[in-house]
Scaffold this motif. Structure first.
Motif, PDB file in Angstrom:
ATOM      1  N   GLY A 144      -1.755  -1.967  -9.376  1.00 46.02           N
ATOM      2  CA  GLY A 144      -1.681  -0.872 -10.339  1.00 46.02           C
ATOM      3  C   GLY A 144      -0.477   0.028 -10.197  1.00 46.02           C
ATOM      4  O   GLY A 144      -0.074   0.668 -11.172  1.00 46.02           O
ATOM      5  N   ASN A 145       0.116   0.100  -8.986  1.00 40.56           N
ATOM      6  CA  ASN A 145       1.208   1.074  -8.866  1.00 40.56           C
ATOM      7  C   ASN A 145       2.368   0.688  -7.971  1.00 40.56           C
ATOM      8  O   ASN A 145       3.238   1.506  -7.724  1.00 40.56           O
ATOM      9  N   SER A 146       2.455  -0.549  -7.522  1.00 41.81           N
ATOM     10  CA  SER A 146       3.628  -0.976  -6.758  1.00 41.81           C
ATOM     11  C   SER A 146       4.770  -1.300  -7.713  1.00 41.81           C
ATOM     12  O   SER A 146       4.565  -1.926  -8.754  1.00 41.81           O
ATOM     13  N   THR A 147       5.977  -0.919  -7.334  1.00 38.42           N
ATOM     14  CA  THR A 147       7.156  -1.270  -8.136  1.00 38.42           C
ATOM     15  C   THR A 147       7.550  -2.734  -7.959  1.00 38.42           C
ATOM     16  O   THR A 147       8.506  -3.189  -8.581  1.00 38.42           O
ATOM     17  N   ALA A 148       6.813  -3.482  -7.155  1.00 36.77           N
ATOM     18  CA  ALA A 148       7.055  -4.926  -7.035  1.00 36.77           C
ATOM     19  C   ALA A 148       6.613  -5.660  -8.302  1.00 36.77           C
ATOM     20  O   ALA A 148       6.974  -6.822  -8.483  1.00 36.77           O
ATOM     21  N   TYR A 149       5.843  -4.991  -9.148  1.00 35.59           N
ATOM     22  CA  TYR A 149       5.372  -5.578 -10.400  1.00 35.59           C
ATOM     23  C   TYR A 149       6.059  -4.886 -11.573  1.00 35.59           C
ATOM     24  O   TYR A 149       6.435  -3.718 -11.473  1.00 35.59           O
TER      25      TYR A 149
ATOM     26  N   GLY B  32      -0.866   6.258  -0.678  1.00 36.28           N
ATOM     27  CA  GLY B  32      -1.408   5.212   0.177  1.00 36.28           C
ATOM     28  C   GLY B  32      -2.186   5.787   1.347  1.00 36.28           C
ATOM     29  O   GLY B  32      -3.153   5.187   1.811  1.00 36.28           O
ATOM     30  N   GLY B  33      -1.772   6.964   1.816  1.00 39.74           N
ATOM     31  CA  GLY B  33      -2.542   7.652   2.842  1.00 39.74           C
ATOM     32  C   GLY B  33      -3.904   8.063   2.329  1.00 39.74           C
ATOM     33  O   GLY B  33      -4.907   8.016   3.053  1.00 39.74           O
ATOM     34  N   VAL B  34      -3.964   8.473   1.060  1.00 40.00           N
ATOM     35  CA  VAL B  34      -5.250   8.813   0.439  1.00 40.00           C
ATOM     36  C   VAL B  34      -6.141   7.576   0.402  1.00 40.00           C
ATOM     37  O   VAL B  34      -7.326   7.632   0.750  1.00 40.00           O
ATOM     38  N   ALA B  35      -5.574   6.446  -0.024  1.00 45.94           N
ATOM     39  CA  ALA B  35      -6.347   5.203  -0.092  1.00 45.94           C
ATOM     40  C   ALA B  35      -6.819   4.772   1.295  1.00 45.94           C
ATOM     41  O   ALA B  35      -7.968   4.353   1.471  1.00 45.94           O
ATOM     42  N   ALA B  36      -5.930   4.868   2.289  1.00 43.03           N
ATOM     43  CA  ALA B  36      -6.308   4.494   3.653  1.00 43.03           C
ATOM     44  C   ALA B  36      -7.408   5.405   4.177  1.00 43.03           C
ATOM     45  O   ALA B  36      -8.343   4.951   4.839  1.00 43.03           O
ATOM     46  N   ALA B  37      -7.309   6.694   3.872  1.00 44.23           N
ATOM     47  CA  ALA B  37      -8.352   7.631   4.303  1.00 44.23           C
ATOM     48  C   ALA B  37      -9.679   7.290   3.640  1.00 44.23           C
ATOM     49  O   ALA B  37     -10.731   7.274   4.299  1.00 44.23           O
ATOM     50  N   ALA B  38      -9.653   7.010   2.347  1.00 39.10           N
ATOM     51  CA  ALA B  38     -10.895   6.672   1.648  1.00 39.10           C
ATOM     52  C   ALA B  38     -11.523   5.407   2.211  1.00 39.10           C
ATOM     53  O   ALA B  38     -12.748   5.293   2.287  1.00 39.10           O
TER      54      ALA B  38
ATOM     55  N   ASP C 214      -5.156   3.951 -10.845  1.00 41.80           N
ATOM     56  CA  ASP C 214      -5.552   2.733 -10.141  1.00 41.80           C
ATOM     57  C   ASP C 214      -5.671   2.959  -8.628  1.00 41.80           C
ATOM     58  O   ASP C 214      -6.139   2.085  -7.902  1.00 41.80           O
ATOM     59  N   LEU C 215      -5.256   4.138  -8.170  1.00 35.63           N
ATOM     60  CA  LEU C 215      -5.463   4.504  -6.764  1.00 35.63           C
ATOM     61  C   LEU C 215      -6.910   4.278  -6.348  1.00 35.63           C
ATOM     62  O   LEU C 215      -7.177   3.879  -5.210  1.00 35.63           O
ATOM     63  N   LEU C 216      -7.840   4.494  -7.263  1.00 38.49           N
ATOM     64  CA  LEU C 216      -9.253   4.346  -6.933  1.00 38.49           C
ATOM     65  C   LEU C 216      -9.618   2.907  -6.568  1.00 38.49           C
ATOM     66  O   LEU C 216     -10.639   2.677  -5.919  1.00 38.49           O
ATOM     67  N   GLN C 217      -8.790   1.944  -6.954  1.00 39.91           N
ATOM     68  CA  GLN C 217      -9.043   0.542  -6.628  1.00 39.91           C
ATOM     69  C   GLN C 217      -8.447   0.123  -5.272  1.00 39.91           C
ATOM     70  O   GLN C 217      -8.786  -0.926  -4.744  1.00 39.91           O
ATOM     71  N   GLN C 218      -7.546   0.943  -4.746  1.00 41.89           N
ATOM     72  CA  GLN C 218      -6.809   0.525  -3.549  1.00 41.89           C
ATOM     73  C   GLN C 218      -7.659   0.353  -2.303  1.00 41.89           C
ATOM     74  O   GLN C 218      -7.414  -0.595  -1.541  1.00 41.89           O
ATOM     75  N   PRO C 219      -8.661   1.195  -2.032  1.00 45.88           N
ATOM     76  CA  PRO C 219      -9.497   0.892  -0.858  1.00 45.88           C
ATOM     77  C   PRO C 219     -10.170  -0.480  -0.972  1.00 45.88           C
ATOM     78  O   PRO C 219     -10.296  -1.198   0.022  1.00 45.88           O
TER      79      PRO C 219
END
Length: 198
Positions: free
Chosen positions: A92-97, A147-153, A105-110
């Protein structure tokens, strides 16, 4: 540059948002794996064998609108210190795509992080580059900014806790976006790194 290996993992149970063009009913997660080895990679041997393990596994979450490759120097250093480090590029949010990043889409990262942990542990239990390389009882998470938010979640919010994660390092993350309870009793150790000039 230390050794790394690129893989693509596909989660058919969750979708990917549209980023300028149509989304997808699945999540294809391009992933880079950094690992300790006893010899440097070369043109003849770009993926040398993983040093005899098993090693702890760290899943690293990149920040918003950047890609995992931007963190390569940090992740290579971690791997050389005796860790398998896996760095997914979030669909959803990497510049690799292609296309603009979709912050919601942060909510999908965990979920992406847990999915990649599962795939790496499976790879460690089958023949191949990572065979026997990962200690499934020594898994950590880390991430920077969003990404820190996702890792924390993934370790500390009741919405998304993956009990395999035994510790985390959160680099300039926050606690927004997730509706669950933060830090319920029994959550693992965490180190937060923050500054005024992130």
């Amino acid at each position: 540059m230390g050794p790394s290996s690129n893989r693509a993992f596909v989660d058919p149970t969750r979708g990917t948002p549209a980023r300028g063009s149509g989304g997808s009913g699945e999540r294809a997660i391009a992933t880079t794996i950094y690992y300790p080895t006893t010899i440097a990679p070369s043109e003849q041997n770009p993926e040398p064998r993983v040093a005899t393990g098993p090693w702890p596994l760290i899943v690293f979450a990149h920040g918003y609108a950047i890609d995992a490759a931007a963190y390569a120097p940090l992740l290579e250093d971690l791997a050389s210190g005796g860790y398998i480090v896996v760095a997914p590029d979030f669909p959803g949010n990497s510049t690799a795509y292609p296309g603009g990043a979709v912050r919601s889409d942060l909510l999908q990262q965990p979920g992406d992080m847990s999915f990649v942990i599962t795939k790496l542990i499976e790879a460690s239990q089958t023949p191949g580059l990572l065979s026997g390389a990962i200690d499934p009882n020594a898994v950590g998470s880390s991430g920077h900014s969003d990404g820190g938010v996702a890792a924390a979640a993934s370790a500390y919010n009741t919405c998304c806790i993956d009990p395999r994660i035994k510790a985390s390092v959160i680099l300039t993350g926050g606690s927004f976006g997730f509706d669950g309870q933060w830090f319920p009793p029994g959550t693992p150790p965490v180190m937060f790194v923050h500054g005024t000039a992130d």
